[in-house]
Scaffold this motif. Structure first.
Motif, mmCIF file in Angstrom:
data_model
loop_
_atom_site.group_PDB
_atom_site.id
_atom_site.type_symbol
_atom_site.label_atom_id
_atom_site.label_comp_id
_atom_site.label_asym_id
_atom_site.label_seq_id
_atom_site.Cartn_x
_atom_site.Cartn_y
_atom_site.Cartn_z
ATOM 1 N N MET A 1 0.666 -1.271 0.138
ATOM 2 C CA MET A 1 0.142 0.141 -0.228
ATOM 3 C C MET A 1 0.966 1.256 0.172
ATOM 4 S SD MET A 1 -2.865 -1.309 2.805
ATOM 5 C CE MET A 1 -3.932 -0.211 2.826
ATOM 6 N N PHE A 2 1.961 1.183 0.697
ATOM 7 C CA PHE A 2 2.836 2.235 0.769
ATOM 8 C C PHE A 2 3.479 2.430 -0.739
ATOM 9 C CE2 PHE A 2 3.602 4.033 5.054
ATOM 10 C CZ PHE A 2 3.028 3.036 6.079
ATOM 11 N N ALA A 3 3.857 1.303 -1.243
ATOM 12 C CA ALA A 3 4.507 1.299 -2.477
ATOM 13 C C ALA A 3 3.434 1.971 -3.677
ATOM 14 C CB ALA A 3 4.655 -0.050 -2.876
ATOM 15 N N ASP A 4 2.218 1.726 -3.459
ATOM 16 C CA ASP A 4 1.428 2.198 -4.659
ATOM 17 C C ASP A 4 1.140 3.713 -4.444
ATOM 18 O OD1 ASP A 4 0.578 -0.342 -5.110
ATOM 19 O OD2 ASP A 4 -0.994 -0.729 -4.021
ATOM 20 N N VAL A 5 1.201 4.187 -3.144
ATOM 21 C CA VAL A 5 1.111 5.548 -2.952
ATOM 22 C C VAL A 5 2.466 6.202 -3.639
ATOM 23 C CG1 VAL A 5 0.981 7.527 -1.373
ATOM 24 C CG2 VAL A 5 -0.531 5.555 -1.048
ATOM 25 N N VAL A 6 3.651 5.625 -3.436
ATOM 26 C CA VAL A 6 4.746 6.223 -3.971
ATOM 27 C C VAL A 6 4.838 6.392 -5.441
ATOM 28 C CG1 VAL A 6 7.402 5.922 -4.066
ATOM 29 C CG2 VAL A 6 6.281 5.292 -2.060
ATOM 30 N N ASN A 7 4.314 5.115 -6.107
ATOM 31 C CA ASN A 7 4.365 5.091 -7.355
ATOM 32 C C ASN A 7 3.194 5.912 -8.155
ATOM 33 O OD1 ASN A 7 6.109 2.766 -7.325
ATOM 34 N ND2 ASN A 7 4.307 1.402 -7.199
ATOM 35 N N GLU A 8 2.322 6.358 -7.404
ATOM 36 C CA GLU A 8 1.520 7.383 -7.718
ATOM 37 C C GLU A 8 1.984 8.846 -7.793
ATOM 38 O OE1 GLU A 8 -2.607 8.973 -6.049
ATOM 39 O OE2 GLU A 8 -2.184 7.101 -5.448
ATOM 40 N N HIS A 9 3.023 9.114 -6.976
ATOM 41 C CA HIS A 9 3.331 10.497 -6.734
ATOM 42 C C HIS A 9 5.053 10.529 -7.565
ATOM 43 C CE1 HIS A 9 0.403 12.101 -4.508
ATOM 44 N NE2 HIS A 9 0.028 10.885 -3.913
ATOM 45 N N TYR A 10 5.463 9.379 -7.732
ATOM 46 C CA TYR A 10 6.858 9.478 -8.216
ATOM 47 C C TYR A 10 7.149 10.160 -9.697
ATOM 48 C CZ TYR A 10 11.159 7.627 -9.977
ATOM 49 O OH TYR A 10 12.318 7.267 -10.763
ATOM 50 N N GLN A 11 8.209 11.038 -9.638
ATOM 51 C CA GLN A 11 8.437 11.592 -10.980
ATOM 52 C C GLN A 11 9.867 11.104 -11.274
ATOM 53 O OE1 GLN A 11 8.006 15.737 -10.591
ATOM 54 N NE2 GLN A 11 6.151 15.738 -10.187
ATOM 55 N N ASN A 12 10.106 10.989 -12.545
ATOM 56 C CA ASN A 12 11.470 10.626 -13.190
ATOM 57 C C ASN A 12 12.539 11.413 -12.355
ATOM 58 O OD1 ASN A 12 11.184 8.466 -14.535
ATOM 59 N ND2 ASN A 12 11.464 9.625 -16.473
ATOM 60 N N GLY A 13 13.781 10.890 -11.830
ATOM 61 C CA GLY A 13 14.671 11.300 -11.352
ATOM 62 C C GLY A 13 14.685 11.562 -9.546
ATOM 63 N N LYS B 1 11.607 -3.783 -2.594
ATOM 64 C CA LYS B 1 11.338 -4.553 -3.441
ATOM 65 C C LYS B 1 10.199 -4.369 -4.269
ATOM 66 C CE LYS B 1 10.430 -9.983 -4.048
ATOM 67 N NZ LYS B 1 8.812 -9.796 -3.727
ATOM 68 N N CYS B 2 9.190 -4.011 -3.483
ATOM 69 C CA CYS B 2 7.873 -3.378 -4.355
ATOM 70 C C CYS B 2 8.072 -2.222 -5.305
ATOM 71 C CB CYS B 2 6.834 -3.025 -3.297
ATOM 72 S SG CYS B 2 6.464 -4.060 -2.133
ATOM 73 N N LEU B 3 8.902 -1.475 -4.969
ATOM 74 C CA LEU B 3 9.067 -0.177 -5.742
ATOM 75 C C LEU B 3 9.936 -0.675 -6.887
ATOM 76 C CD1 LEU B 3 10.131 2.393 -3.044
ATOM 77 C CD2 LEU B 3 8.034 1.906 -4.063
ATOM 78 N N LYS B 4 11.052 -1.725 -6.761
ATOM 79 C CA LYS B 4 11.785 -1.898 -7.958
ATOM 80 C C LYS B 4 11.029 -2.843 -8.731
ATOM 81 C CE LYS B 4 15.953 -0.231 -7.155
ATOM 82 N NZ LYS B 4 16.839 0.554 -8.153
ATOM 83 N N GLU B 5 9.951 -3.684 -8.124
ATOM 84 C CA GLU B 5 9.431 -4.537 -9.112
ATOM 85 C C GLU B 5 8.333 -3.633 -10.214
ATOM 86 O OE1 GLU B 5 8.844 -8.496 -6.552
ATOM 87 O OE2 GLU B 5 7.196 -6.950 -6.595
ATOM 88 N N TYR B 6 8.009 -2.434 -9.441
ATOM 89 C CA TYR B 6 7.192 -1.639 -10.436
ATOM 90 C C TYR B 6 8.109 -0.692 -11.355
ATOM 91 C CZ TYR B 6 4.089 2.522 -11.389
ATOM 92 O OH TYR B 6 3.581 3.462 -12.089
ATOM 93 N N ASN B 7 9.533 -0.484 -10.934
ATOM 94 C CA ASN B 7 10.193 0.629 -11.901
ATOM 95 C C ASN B 7 11.657 0.414 -11.211
ATOM 96 O OD1 ASN B 7 11.294 2.452 -13.131
ATOM 97 N ND2 ASN B 7 10.119 4.179 -12.401
ATOM 98 N N THR B 8 12.175 -0.606 -12.238
ATOM 99 C CA THR B 8 13.711 -0.816 -12.035
ATOM 100 C C THR B 8 14.846 0.546 -11.791
ATOM 101 O OG1 THR B 8 14.033 -1.385 -14.341
ATOM 102 C CG2 THR B 8 13.839 -3.259 -12.756
ATOM 103 N N GLU B 9 14.190 1.503 -12.578
ATOM 104 C CA GLU B 9 14.965 2.556 -12.552
ATOM 105 C C GLU B 9 14.955 3.438 -11.263
ATOM 106 O OE1 GLU B 9 16.871 3.762 -15.850
ATOM 107 O OE2 GLU B 9 16.436 1.510 -16.060
ATOM 108 N N MET B 10 13.975 3.571 -10.685
ATOM 109 C CA MET B 10 13.926 4.126 -9.212
ATOM 110 C C MET B 10 14.892 4.470 -8.607
ATOM 111 S SD MET B 10 10.511 3.920 -6.908
ATOM 112 C CE MET B 10 9.178 4.086 -8.091
ATOM 113 N N LYS B 11 15.348 5.198 -7.901
ATOM 114 C CA LYS B 11 16.689 5.527 -7.115
ATOM 115 C C LYS B 11 16.136 5.235 -5.766
ATOM 116 C CE LYS B 11 19.193 9.086 -9.378
ATOM 117 N NZ LYS B 11 19.615 10.375 -9.199
ATOM 118 N N VAL B 12 16.178 3.984 -5.128
ATOM 119 C CA VAL B 12 15.743 3.572 -4.028
ATOM 120 C C VAL B 12 16.879 3.236 -2.712
ATOM 121 C CG1 VAL B 12 14.244 1.790 -2.647
ATOM 122 C CG2 VAL B 12 13.832 2.430 -5.100
ATOM 123 N N GLY B 13 16.737 4.154 -1.582
ATOM 124 C CA GLY B 13 17.537 3.831 -0.448
ATOM 125 C C GLY B 13 16.626 3.291 0.722
ATOM 126 N N TRP B 14 17.307 2.824 1.468
ATOM 127 C CA TRP B 14 16.466 2.169 2.668
ATOM 128 C C TRP B 14 17.578 2.450 3.926
ATOM 129 C CZ3 TRP B 14 17.340 -1.858 6.430
ATOM 130 C CH2 TRP B 14 16.250 -2.278 7.044
#
Ligand SMILES: O=P(O)(O)OC[C@H]1O[C@H](O[C@H]2O[C@H](CO)[C@@H](O)[C@H](O)[C@H]2O)[C@H](O)[C@@H](O)[C@@H]1O
Ligand SMILES: O=c1ccn([C@@H]2O[C@H](COP(=O)(O)OP(=O)(O)O)[C@@H](O)[C@H]2O)c(=O)[nH]1
Length: 836
Positions: free
Chosen positions: A241-253, A268-281
């Motif tokens: 559910m968090f990932a869905d909200v991120v994906n909705e608001h994410y812009q390239n870069g 994992k959820c974010l990268k499955e949606y978009n491998t290009e996303m810069k993701v830190g944890w």
């Protein structure tokens, strides 16, 4: 912010010119002679630029009155109602606006552009309280994560998280979304059941105690063990559910920065949606030893999900080390100084100790309302030394242990009984979790007992408050304190200790700090470190602190003050984001170095057009059945049998029966193993790296070079036996031309140490002059006669095959498939030169 003198600005302008020539032309990472080539060079330059931007731009902005995006830029204490110190509302605004230096290199004009940052954390910095059908009151949330992130003003940030309230209706959701948007916060709506299972259950009853070394549920918490699976499912669902909200608001870069143990599934959820996303944890709690993490039923799934991120950060090196070790021991992956490697993909792992916005505290002390508080407190506790504890009412904070130590101190020091008071602020937290409810009654009971024992008609030794204080009241309390007592049993960092130090410029009080708080690594030199479980030691430290001479207090304070004011939350966030940007860049570089994937379509087309093909296939790890996670599951026996994968039998047979195709199995394994697996096929077998060769219809022949010297075998065998005996679950194979010691199933760290010792001995010991090659594999050591390589053997093998088959037509297609190591490089090179 003080304006710099004209001379300083002039120097800065020269510096700007230099920096512009040095870094600005072209792309940030273009490869000309003046651009940084290594990661460290890049990060150092970026840091220099950040510092430069801070020192150069701010005065000008202040001078221009251009304070857009930096509401606290000009913070003269006399300015505005609040003396330049933001109240909580403004503080929140500060988080949501501001400049960035993260991508400064990409600008031509040295004025940094804003980098968009999506901060994703379970809790929003504000919690919502419903006042009507569509009206809401927003209150600042309490906790170190919120405090630290609110201090981050350098990015154009949005915060995505849960508002701490159940909003089942559409009107409520719409109106809350609108109210939060003004604070640049975006809500994730979690219903009651999810919150119960995910937040109260999996996060706070399972992961939180485990990560703080309190173990998985036992005794009265045992019932929850049964609900583990449903809680874990809810955890995954909430993360999605968090990932869905991120994906909705994410812009390239955008940079997406995920926080804490609540969101281990999110990368994992974010990268499955978009491998290009810069993701830190980033984890705000400790990461425990792998032996603790190993008890968690979902241990592997969680680790793998976190590894989907590009950069993984922890407060201390210890936590980072534990994480890497869990990945090696539990997942069988490669741990390197850079991070964790899985099939060529690197997840960078590093320590990024958090800090606070120290200026905010220092400046607050000058505000009239804080000064008034200070005056009141001084009068209230005149003639008594003030000791302070500020904690969420959480079992990890060691509140009962702290109070018991204070009791012991009073017991042993009757002369102090009317001269000292302990103020304990215990902020209620996670009140729906039974463990926390139990802790509250336990603490109340102990406080009551001690106050009954040592109190008088007019005073009590412990003032215990079950509530939170506002920022100004907290600053005043920090300022009047003589001794702060932090006794966490484990704590990711503990920002209260930082805040206390920031407010002690005039008093120079003493910090007693648990050695199990992350802060002990940074404030250890100035604080008195204690083991909170050792009540005798803590009681003695209280006495030591209360009696400490002024010069020692000053020295200790100064040391910590320097740390707290230089390692700020801004620095922390900028360093993390800057390393995340750099990690992505490095990954792109590495990808360019990895050999390209076989163009399958092209390979098939050419295969079909060809008339005399050669297929050279490896065996182990190429045609064998894959075994589950190594090291833990008893898969050793299964894998040692080395069996051809059943699914490959049929296609292999077809290939071997095709008169236009010659198949060779080229393996390090010995003749017996190849015989067992391939006798029924019409193919060539090249055993022991090609030293033995046979057509399956014929006898084995040797292709060994003449005069192969094997005198060294006994000495090496002796060494291998010695190490095998001392390294549980290692084994060695004695082949005709080589010996291989394998520690793939052993404890990986111990195996590596043993291998290092072994190599040292082989290179420098009795066989150092023998004509052998000592080859270090991923998890093996091989000793073989000089010249025994697949590369060296291939010529002889090809000669034999061409001769045997009486081949007239040239070979017009070669496909080589294998699990190649550097040691086989020679072979690859030769084949690349073969005519195709
Ligand atoms: O959101 P809650 O469940 O009410 O809990 C509050 C926060 O507690 C934890 O804070 C940690 O983060 C601090 C900053 O890095 C660190 O100093 C401290 O040692 C940690 O305990 C938790 O990790 C947060 O997610 C919670 O929001
Ligand atoms: O009455 C209070 C008590 C604490 N805090 C804040 O809560 C945070 C606690 O952070 P810490 O890292 O010490 O521990 P955590 O609660 O995150 O585990 C600090 O920033 C405190 O200033 C607060 O705002 N009001």
């Amino acid at each position: 912010m003080k304006l710099k003198s004209s001379e300083e600005i002039c120097i800065s302008q020269n510096h700007l010119a230099q920096l512009q020539t040095k870094y600005m032309p072209g792309n940030r990472y273009s490869f000309n002679s003046s651009t940084p080539k290594t990661r460290l060079e890049r990060l150092l330059r970026e840091r220099e630029l950040r510092k430069f931007n801070q020192s150069f731009h701010l005065p000008n902005e202040a001078k221009d009155g251009n304070r857009e995006g930096d509401p606290f830029g000009n913070d003269s204490p006399n300015e505005g109602d609040n003396g330049g110190v933001p109240n909580e509302e403004e503080f929140l605004e500060g988080f949501t606006t501001g400049r960035t230096v993260g991508d400064a290199f990409e600008r031509q004009d040295a004025r940094p552009s804003k980098q968009r940052l999506l901060v994703v954390a379970n809790r929003l910095p504000v919690s919502a309280v419903r006042k009507g059908e569509d009206s809401w009151q927003l209150e600042i949330s309490v906790g170190g994560l919120v405090s630290a992130l609110l201090g981050v003003k350098e990015f154009e940030a949005r915060w995505i998280g849960w508002a701490g309230v159940n909003v089942p209706d559409e009107i409520g959701q719409k109106s809350l979304t609108k109210a939060l948007a003004e604070k640049r916060c975006i809500p994730v709506f979690l219903d009651e059941e999810i919150v119960h299972q995910y937040y109260n259950g999996y996060c706070n009853n399972m992961l939180w105690p485990l990560f703080h070394y309190l173990g998985l549920p036992q005794e009265d918490r045992l019932a929850t063990t049964r609900s583990f699976q449903s809680q874990f499912d809810a955890y995954k669902k909430a993360n999605q559910m968090f990932a869905d909200v991120v994906n909705e608001h994410y812009q390239n870069g955008d940079v997406v920065w995920c926080h804490d143990y609540h969101l281990m599934f999110l990368p994992k959820c974010l990268k499955e949606y978009n491998t290009e996303m810069k993701v830190g944890w980033f984890l705000h709690t400790p990461f425990p030893s792998s032996e603790i993490h190993r008890t968690l039923p979902s241990r592997s799934e969680l680790l793998r999900s976190v590894l989907a991120a590009d950069l993984v950060g922890f407060h201390t090196y210890d936590y980072a080390r534990h994480f890497v070790s869990a990945c090696t021991r539990i997942l069988g992956l490669e741990g390197t100084p850079e991070g964790v490697e899985d099939q060529g993909k690197l997840t960078r792992v590093a320590a990024f100790p958090i800090g606070i916005d120290s200026d905010r505290f220092v400046r607050a002390l000058e505000l009239p309302q804080v000064q008034n508080h200070i005056k009141e407190l001084k009068e209230r506790f005149a003639g008594r030394k003030v000791m302070l504890g500020v904690d969420r009412l959480d079992m990890i904070k060691g509140i009962p242990q702290k109070i018991l130590a204070f009791e012991k101190f009073l017991e042993e020091n009757p002369n102090w009984r009317d001269k000292v008071v302990l103020l304990q602020i215990a902020v209620p937290t996670r009140t729906d979790v039974p463990e926390y409810q139990k802790l509250t009654s336990q603490v109340h009971e102990i406080v009551g007992r001690i106050n009954g024992r040592f109190g008088t008609l007019t005073t009590v030794p412990i003032h215990h408050l079950d509530r939170s204080l506002d920022f100004h009241a907290l600053c005043a309390l920090y300022a009047v304190t003589d001794v702060a007592l932090v006794t966490s049993l484990r704590d990711g960092m503990n920002l209260v200790s930082y805040e206390f130090v920031a407010c002690q410029a005039s008093k120079k009080g003493v910090l007693i700090l648990s050695e199990f708080a992350g802060a002990a690594q940074s404030l250890g030199a100035g604080a008195i470190l204690v083991n909170p479980w050792n009540i005798t030691e803590v009681a003695a430290s209280i006495g030591y602190a209360l009696n400490m001479p002024a010069d020692e207090r000053e020295k200790r304070h100064w040391h910590n003050f320097m740390h707290v004011t230089t390692h700020t939350s801004q620095e922390w966030a900028m360093t993390f984001v800057s390393e995340l940007n750099d990690t992505i860049f490095e990954a792109q570089l590495r990808t360019r170095q990895v050999p390209p994937l076989l163009p399958t379509k092209d390979a098939i087309e050419r295969y079909l057009q060809s008339n005399n093909r050669l297929l050279i296939l490896g065996f182990n790890s190429t045609l064998t059945e894959s075994v589950d996670i190594p090291g833990r599951r008893g898969g050793q026996i299964k894998e040692m049998e080395l069996k051809l994968h059943p699914d490959l039998k049929e296609p292999l047979k077809k290939l071997c029966d095709d008169p236009k195709t010659t198949v060779i199995i080229l393996s390090g394994s010995d003749r017996g193993i190849l015989d067992d697996n391939f006798s029924e096929y019409n193919m060539w077998l090249a055993a022991e790296n090609g030293m033995f060769l046979r057509l399956t219809t014929g006898e084995w022949m040797t292709t060994m070079p003449d005069n192969l010297n094997m005198d060294w075998v006994d000495s090496v065998k002796h060494v291998f036996e010695y190490f095998t005996e001392r390294t549980p679950r290692s084994h060695f194979e004695l082949r005709e031309t080589s010996l291989v010691w394998n520690y793939k199933y052993a404890d990986i760290e111990f195996g590596r140490l043993q291998a290092r010792d072994m190599l040292q001995h082989l290179w420098t010991g009795p066989i150092s002059n023998a004509s052998v090659d000592v080859v270090q594999g991923g998890r093996s050591v091989e000793v073989r006669a000089v010249g025994v390589t697949k590369g060296a053997a291939i010529d002889r093998i090809l000669g034999e095959i061409v001769h045997n088959r009486g081949m007239k037509a040239p070979i017009d297609y070669v496909l080589c498939i294998g699990h190649f190591l550097g040691k086989n490089f020679l072979l690859n090179r030769q084949l690349q030169q073969e005519p195709r």
